[in-house]
Design a protein around this motif. Structure first.
Motif, short mmCIF file in Angstrom:
data_model
loop_
_atom_site.label_atom_id
_atom_site.label_comp_id
_atom_site.label_asym_id
_atom_site.label_seq_id
_atom_site.Cartn_x
_atom_site.Cartn_y
_atom_site.Cartn_z
N LEU A 37 -26.53 -17.89 -35.53
CA LEU A 37 -25.02 -17.12 -36.03
C LEU A 37 -25.03 -15.93 -35.67
O LEU A 37 -23.71 -15.53 -34.83
CB LEU A 37 -24.98 -17.35 -37.60
CG LEU A 37 -23.44 -16.19 -38.01
CD1 LEU A 37 -22.20 -17.41 -37.47
CD2 LEU A 37 -23.12 -16.61 -39.70
N LEU A 38 -26.04 -14.80 -36.04
CA LEU A 38 -25.80 -12.90 -36.13
C LEU A 38 -26.24 -13.76 -34.48
O LEU A 38 -25.70 -12.19 -33.92
CB LEU A 38 -27.14 -12.53 -36.45
CG LEU A 38 -26.73 -13.15 -37.77
CD1 LEU A 38 -27.90 -12.22 -39.28
CD2 LEU A 38 -25.41 -12.29 -39.11
N ALA A 39 -27.06 -13.99 -33.45
CA ALA A 39 -27.64 -13.93 -32.51
C ALA A 39 -26.36 -14.14 -31.35
O ALA A 39 -25.85 -13.18 -30.56
CB ALA A 39 -28.47 -14.54 -31.89
N VAL A 40 -25.62 -15.03 -31.85
CA VAL A 40 -23.83 -15.36 -30.82
C VAL A 40 -23.35 -14.70 -31.51
O VAL A 40 -22.95 -14.07 -30.19
CB VAL A 40 -23.13 -16.61 -31.05
CG1 VAL A 40 -22.69 -16.87 -30.63
CG2 VAL A 40 -24.82 -17.66 -30.88
N VAL A 41 -23.16 -14.01 -32.65
CA VAL A 41 -21.94 -13.22 -32.76
C VAL A 41 -22.57 -11.86 -32.51
O VAL A 41 -21.71 -10.67 -31.85
CB VAL A 41 -21.92 -12.83 -34.29
CG1 VAL A 41 -21.32 -11.69 -34.91
CG2 VAL A 41 -21.07 -14.89 -34.81
N GLU A 77 -11.89 -24.14 -22.45
CA GLU A 77 -11.06 -23.84 -22.23
C GLU A 77 -10.48 -22.46 -22.60
O GLU A 77 -9.96 -22.25 -22.84
CB GLU A 77 -10.20 -24.58 -23.87
CG GLU A 77 -9.91 -26.37 -23.18
CD GLU A 77 -8.82 -27.07 -24.20
OE1 GLU A 77 -8.37 -26.17 -25.01
OE2 GLU A 77 -8.45 -28.08 -24.18
N GLY A 78 -12.23 -22.10 -22.43
CA GLY A 78 -12.42 -20.74 -23.03
C GLY A 78 -12.70 -19.95 -24.04
O GLY A 78 -12.79 -18.82 -24.24
N ALA A 79 -13.87 -20.92 -25.03
CA ALA A 79 -14.40 -20.44 -25.58
C ALA A 79 -15.92 -19.04 -24.83
O ALA A 79 -16.00 -19.90 -24.27
CB ALA A 79 -14.85 -21.30 -26.64
N PHE A 80 -16.07 -18.65 -25.74
CA PHE A 80 -16.98 -17.31 -25.76
C PHE A 80 -18.57 -18.35 -25.94
O PHE A 80 -19.26 -18.67 -24.39
CB PHE A 80 -17.13 -16.47 -26.70
CG PHE A 80 -18.33 -15.66 -26.01
CD1 PHE A 80 -18.76 -14.70 -24.98
CD2 PHE A 80 -19.85 -15.58 -27.55
CE1 PHE A 80 -19.64 -13.78 -24.62
CE2 PHE A 80 -20.77 -14.90 -26.49
CZ PHE A 80 -20.83 -14.00 -25.80
N ASP A 81 -18.39 -19.47 -27.23
CA ASP A 81 -19.56 -19.69 -26.78
C ASP A 81 -19.38 -20.70 -28.01
O ASP A 81 -18.17 -21.25 -28.86
CB ASP A 81 -21.05 -18.78 -27.53
CG ASP A 81 -22.14 -20.09 -27.36
OD1 ASP A 81 -22.12 -21.20 -27.27
OD2 ASP A 81 -23.49 -18.68 -27.17
N PHE A 82 -20.26 -21.97 -28.85
CA PHE A 82 -19.85 -22.46 -30.28
C PHE A 82 -20.62 -22.19 -30.51
O PHE A 82 -22.73 -22.63 -29.80
CB PHE A 82 -19.39 -24.07 -29.27
CG PHE A 82 -20.92 -25.11 -28.97
CD1 PHE A 82 -21.43 -25.39 -29.70
CD2 PHE A 82 -20.48 -25.03 -27.37
CE1 PHE A 82 -22.09 -25.92 -29.03
CE2 PHE A 82 -22.09 -25.58 -27.61
CZ PHE A 82 -22.57 -26.52 -27.65
N LEU A 83 -20.93 -23.41 -31.53
CA LEU A 83 -22.30 -23.52 -33.16
C LEU A 83 -21.78 -24.47 -33.33
O LEU A 83 -20.42 -24.87 -34.45
CB LEU A 83 -22.11 -22.61 -34.51
CG LEU A 83 -22.45 -21.31 -33.85
CD1 LEU A 83 -22.68 -19.66 -34.57
CD2 LEU A 83 -24.48 -20.14 -33.57
N GLU A 84 -23.03 -25.16 -33.93
CA GLU A 84 -22.94 -26.12 -34.38
C GLU A 84 -22.90 -26.54 -36.21
O GLU A 84 -23.76 -24.62 -36.42
CB GLU A 84 -23.90 -27.28 -34.44
CG GLU A 84 -24.05 -28.26 -33.09
CD GLU A 84 -24.78 -29.16 -32.74
OE1 GLU A 84 -24.69 -30.55 -33.12
OE2 GLU A 84 -26.51 -29.20 -32.42
#
Length: 413
Positions: free
Chosen positions: A110-114, A95-102
């Protein structure tokens, strides 16, 4: 990079823990406990990204994602999902999210994806700023891109030449953009709505030259690489210039016409006829400060044309580009950007580095200069904010600016 993260989670303990991790990394965090609290912070051109839990009371993370896309389709949204709930996360990506985290997510992930999302957002906003300046400025601002002093001097010289209504000799190395400069001179002149004819002087026959003059009557004729004209055609051009005042002639050359005249290869009378005004286009190696903005501009154009998401351009990429001499000038940089946009990286890009590679000290200086300029550009010339981002004392930061001859006001836009 941009520094703001809108963090949305209904669990106060999770919200506090994640917020603390982000703030310890130097990021500004806006905390919200629900869709309603977060909604007003989602605005066009938000200088940051969104990190949101999916499962929340009332409107959930998918509703927040939809709202973000409605406000700004290029605003990165990172979704937080429960452990093992991969189908929900995949739905978010679809649906267009940039990425997800569990959840629970470790600080490094967290810091890498952000960080990746923030770099992507910074590139989007920079490209928008470039387009905005291109749409609001005159032809010189729109087509002659660059933020260096030399680039601004070139634009001013072009503007002055455009209004002078005299013949212009445009001098520049191959690939430097003599044709583009000629087009801008024409667009800024009083006859901008009239014909603009571009013609290669190499192998140009007499009848073709006369026909071009006829088609350009009342407008502008640009002769590319005028030094390549045959001797007899040079005399014809001189005659045409003497006989008509209705066609303005702009001549481009990468050769030194004074040397050509001295060697008997170019008609001296024609040289003086063409050399009423002269525009010299600086080589790309002379204005390396413009390489980052030009490269990003070309990557953006290439990505848009190929319907691709522009790739991230890291500091080491810019440093590699600035370490090269670029004998092919802007044209070579454009080709490199097109390949980079296609996913080839720089390993497959021939940028024209000199045989004598710079030593370690020079390479480190180039990287440092690039980092300083990039920080100033991100903060629109704000020296205090740029120094804070680079974690440099104010005096040290200004000492480095002076050493590299960088002026913060150049990047205020």
């Amino acid at each position: 990079m941009s520094k703001t993260v809108l963090l949305v989670d209904d669990d106060a303990m999770v919200r506090h823990a994640l917020g603390q991790t982000l703030e310890l990394d130097g990021l500004t965090t806006i905390l919200a406990g629900s869709y309603i609290e977060a909604k007003d912070h989602i605005v066009p051109d938000l200088d940051g990204v969104i990190l949101s839990d999916i499962r929340m009371p009332g409107k959930d993370g998918f509703a927040l994602l939809a709202q973000a896309q409605a406000v700004d389709p290029e605003l990165p949204v990172i979704l937080l999902t429960g452990e093992g709930d991969i189908p929900t996360a995949v739905r978010g990506i679809n649906e267009g999210a940039f990425d997800f985290l569990e959840k629970p997510c470790d600080p490094a992930s967290l810091l890498a994806v952000v960080g990746r999302a923030l770099r992507t957002r910074a590139l989007v906003l920079e490209n928008r700023a470039l387009k905005a300046r291109a749409e609001t400025g005159d032809a010189a601002a729109r087509l002659l891109i660059g933020e260096s002093t030399l680039a601004e001097d070139l634009r001013n010289t072009v503007r002055a030449a455009a209004h002078a209504q005299a013949e212009v000799l445009i001098c520049g190395e191959p690939g430097s953009g003599t044709s583009k400069v000629a087009e801008v001179v024409h667009l800024l002149s009083g006859d901008a709505t009239r014909a603009f004819i571009k013609l290669s002087a190499s192998g140009l026959a007499a009848d073709a030259l006369e026909a071009a003059f006829s088609r350009a009557e009342g407008g502008t004729l640009f002769l590319d690489e005028v030094a390549a004209l045959e001797g007899s055609t040079q005399y014809l051009l001189l005659d045409l210039l003497d006989r008509t005042s209705k066609t303005r002639v702009l001549a481009g050359t990468y050769r030194d016409l004074e040397v050509e005249v001295g060697a008997g290869r170019f008609n001296p009378d024609l040289f003086y006829k063409l050399d009423v005004l002269r525009i010299r286009i600086p080589a790309l190696r002379e204005r390396k400060d413009d390489i980052p903005v030009l490269f990003r501009h070309y990557v953006s154009i290439a990505s848009e044309q190929a319907a691709l998401t522009p790739p991230e351009i890291e500091h080491d990429v810019i440093a590699q580009l600035m370490a090269q001499d670029w004998p092919g000038n802007a044209r070579a940089l454009m080709n490199a950007a097109m390949r980079f946009a296609m996913g080839l990286g720089l390993a497959d890009v021939e940028g024209g580095a000199s045989d004598a590679r710079p030593g370690l000290a020079e390479q480190l200086a180039q990287v440092e200069r690039s980092l300083l300029i990039e920080a100033l550009r991100r903060h629109r010339g704000g020296a205090t904010a740029a120094a804070r981002e680079l974690q440099l004392p104010r005096k040290t930061f200004y000492d480095k600016l002076a050493r590299h001859q960088i002026r913060p006001e150049t990047y205020r836009h």
